[in-house]
Design a protein around this motif. Sequence first.
Motif, short mmCIF file in Angstrom:
data_model
loop_
_atom_site.label_atom_id
_atom_site.label_comp_id
_atom_site.label_asym_id
_atom_site.label_seq_id
_atom_site.Cartn_x
_atom_site.Cartn_y
_atom_site.Cartn_z
N ALA A 1 -12.52 11.95 15.05
CA ALA A 1 -12.38 12.91 13.95
C ALA A 1 -11.01 13.57 14.02
CB ALA A 1 -13.49 13.95 14.00
N GLY B 1 0.13 14.45 4.90
CA GLY B 1 -1.26 14.42 5.35
C GLY B 1 -2.11 15.33 4.48
N THR B 2 -3.37 15.44 4.85
CA THR B 2 -4.30 16.28 4.10
C THR B 2 -3.77 17.71 3.95
OG1 THR B 2 -6.08 14.98 5.08
CG2 THR B 2 -6.72 17.04 4.01
N THR B 3 -3.25 18.24 5.05
CA THR B 3 -2.77 19.62 5.05
C THR B 3 -1.69 19.81 3.98
OG1 THR B 3 -3.20 19.74 7.41
CG2 THR B 3 -1.74 21.43 6.50
N HIS C 1 -12.31 23.13 7.03
CA HIS C 1 -11.25 23.05 8.04
C HIS C 1 -10.20 24.09 7.67
CE1 HIS C 1 -7.72 21.23 10.04
NE2 HIS C 1 -8.57 20.57 10.79
N SER D 1 -7.26 23.88 7.20
CA SER D 1 -6.28 23.41 6.22
C SER D 1 -6.78 23.54 4.78
CB SER D 1 -5.86 21.97 6.52
OG SER D 1 -6.97 21.14 6.42
N ILE E 1 -14.98 20.48 1.46
CA ILE E 1 -14.85 19.39 2.42
C ILE E 1 -15.90 18.32 2.08
CG2 ILE E 1 -16.45 20.44 4.10
CD1 ILE E 1 -14.42 19.71 6.30
N GLN F 1 -16.77 15.43 4.08
CA GLN F 1 -17.60 15.28 5.30
C GLN F 1 -17.09 16.27 6.34
OE1 GLN F 1 -18.68 11.37 6.98
NE2 GLN F 1 -17.95 12.10 8.95
N ASN G 1 -15.96 18.04 9.60
CA ASN G 1 -15.42 17.57 10.88
C ASN G 1 -16.16 18.19 12.06
OD1 ASN G 1 -14.12 20.04 10.00
ND2 ASN G 1 -12.83 19.86 11.80
N ASP H 1 -11.57 17.76 0.07
CA ASP H 1 -10.89 17.42 1.32
C ASP H 1 -11.61 16.18 1.89
OD1 ASP H 1 -10.19 17.08 3.94
OD2 ASP H 1 -10.39 19.19 4.51
N ALA I 1 -10.52 14.16 4.28
CA ALA I 1 -9.94 13.71 5.56
C ALA I 1 -10.95 12.97 6.43
CB ALA I 1 -9.36 14.91 6.32
N GLN I 2 -12.21 13.44 6.40
CA GLN I 2 -13.21 12.83 7.28
C GLN I 2 -14.11 11.82 6.57
OE1 GLN I 2 -13.34 13.22 10.52
NE2 GLN I 2 -11.89 14.91 10.71
N SER J 1 -5.80 11.82 5.03
CA SER J 1 -4.71 11.53 5.98
C SER J 1 -4.79 10.10 6.47
CB SER J 1 -4.84 12.44 7.21
OG SER J 1 -4.76 13.79 6.85
N HIS K 1 -3.68 8.94 9.44
CA HIS K 1 -3.90 8.74 10.88
C HIS K 1 -5.36 8.79 11.28
CE1 HIS K 1 -4.71 13.00 12.08
NE2 HIS K 1 -4.12 13.25 10.94
N LYS K 2 -6.22 9.30 10.39
CA LYS K 2 -7.66 9.34 10.71
C LYS K 2 -8.36 8.06 10.26
CE LYS K 2 -7.95 14.37 10.28
NZ LYS K 2 -8.09 14.81 11.66
N1 PLP Z 1 -9.51 18.44 6.78
C1 PLP Z 1 -10.37 18.00 7.70
C2 PLP Z 1 -11.82 17.96 7.38
C3 PLP Z 1 -9.92 17.59 8.95
O1 PLP Z 1 -10.79 17.17 9.86
C4 PLP Z 1 -8.54 17.64 9.22
C5 PLP Z 1 -8.01 17.25 10.53
O2 PLP Z 1 -8.67 17.33 11.53
C6 PLP Z 1 -7.68 18.09 8.22
C7 PLP Z 1 -8.20 18.48 7.01
C8 PLP Z 1 -6.20 18.16 8.42
O3 PLP Z 1 -5.67 16.89 8.48
P1 PLP Z 1 -4.13 16.66 8.86
O4 PLP Z 1 -3.92 17.39 10.15
O5 PLP Z 1 -4.03 15.19 9.01
O6 PLP Z 1 -3.32 17.21 7.76
#
Ligand code: PLP
Length: 402
Positions: A26, A89-91, A119, A121, A167, A169, A171, A196, A198-199, A219, A221-222
């Motif tokens: 994650a 990335g997501t952020t 999260h 972010s 969000i 899913q 994290n 969001d 990301a997950q 993102s 990288h995930k």
């Molecule tokens: N949103 C969720 C649900 C995340 O789990 C994460 C990273 O752990 C992020 C956003 C932020 O992603 P990034 O650090 O790749 O921008």
Amino acid sequence: MIDVKTIRKDFLIFQNNPDLVFLDNASTTQKPQSVIDTLSHYYENYNANIHRGIYQIAEKATAAYEKTRDNVKEFIGAKDRRSIVFTKGTTESINLVANSWGGENLKPGDEVLITEMEHHSNIIPWQLICKRTGANLKYIPINEDGSLDLSDPEKYFTINTKIVCVIHQSNVFGTINPIAEIVKLAHEVGALVLVDGAQSTPHHKVNVSELNCDFFAFSGHKMLGPTGVGVLYAKPELLEAMHPFLGGGEMIRKVTMEESTWNDIPWKFEAGTPNIAQVIGLGSAIDYINKIGRENITEYETELLKYAQEKLQSIPGINIYGTVKDKGAVFSFNVENIHPHDVAHILDTYGIAIRAGHHCAQPIMKKLNIAATNRASFYIYNTLGEIDQLVNGLIKTVELFN
Ligand code: PLP
């Protein structure tokens, strides 16, 4: 069904670290050789800046970069390639929306609706923009089991709600939120929705057109891709109306000493030299995921989830957070009387990498009245045998402390 033995051969990190049990997916995932090779191939064969050069390798780099845009479009079910903006990335994707859309559209008395499950972010950018614009930040509460409390929607979705940011899913809990229902509730009061992803994107089939969300962030990288690249999906008409986020090269049409006009979307939002190699690498990660098949990924991870659930529950003194049925293969848990950092540290001595901390979700920790949890999160290269190793490691940890 996927063949995990064959898949693991694609990840050199496991050959280079034969004792590694990597259960922090994650946070970030490992990279298959095809993604690493794509990055090297770009740097070794056609490294050049994009959109500018009229020589061959620059044109090749531009084509590969733009091909990934088409790849992403198909991957998330977008209708228009102009909807795909590459970010860090997501952020960064969420900050882009908060600043560009929020900065223009929010005013005192407006409401930004997020959830207690976000999260950081998907919290901080909204706190910042609310402070700047005078809008109010409201939270949909969560239940003990890690689900959203949507029992009283009128209380949260009001005529003042301008955007709902949620969000997909979790994290922390793994909970998969009912996005289509939330989109419907938001659109009924005239609010936009940012998801969001990301997950969710790495693990499940995502279709932004079916979800009908207005913004979607994830993102690279995930999901087996390189760090430093992510995506913002947005409906084209929203991007057209939004002001640029970052200013600089590439995002302009004409610049005079006094003022400037903007490039077409999506390039209006891609100022400066982008992460060319990483974007091309993301395309390769998508190819890898497509080759395995996202239905197969979800199916395999469901098997891991069920097995881990059953095994973890049998450990004395374990408390698992997030028990809803509709969840991904993520487990947050604590072991009675043992600090999560001690658990993670002891597991590390057995080669097992899990996460301990607040997982960038301090409002959840506050709600659960705890400082931190352990978290084990799985991906396609994890095995049932690794779950056994985790469980054995946890049993030994419990014994050590008693
Ligand atoms: N949103 C969720 C649900 C995340 O789990 C994460 C990273 O752990 C992020 C956003 C932020 O992603 P990034 O650090 O790749 O921008």
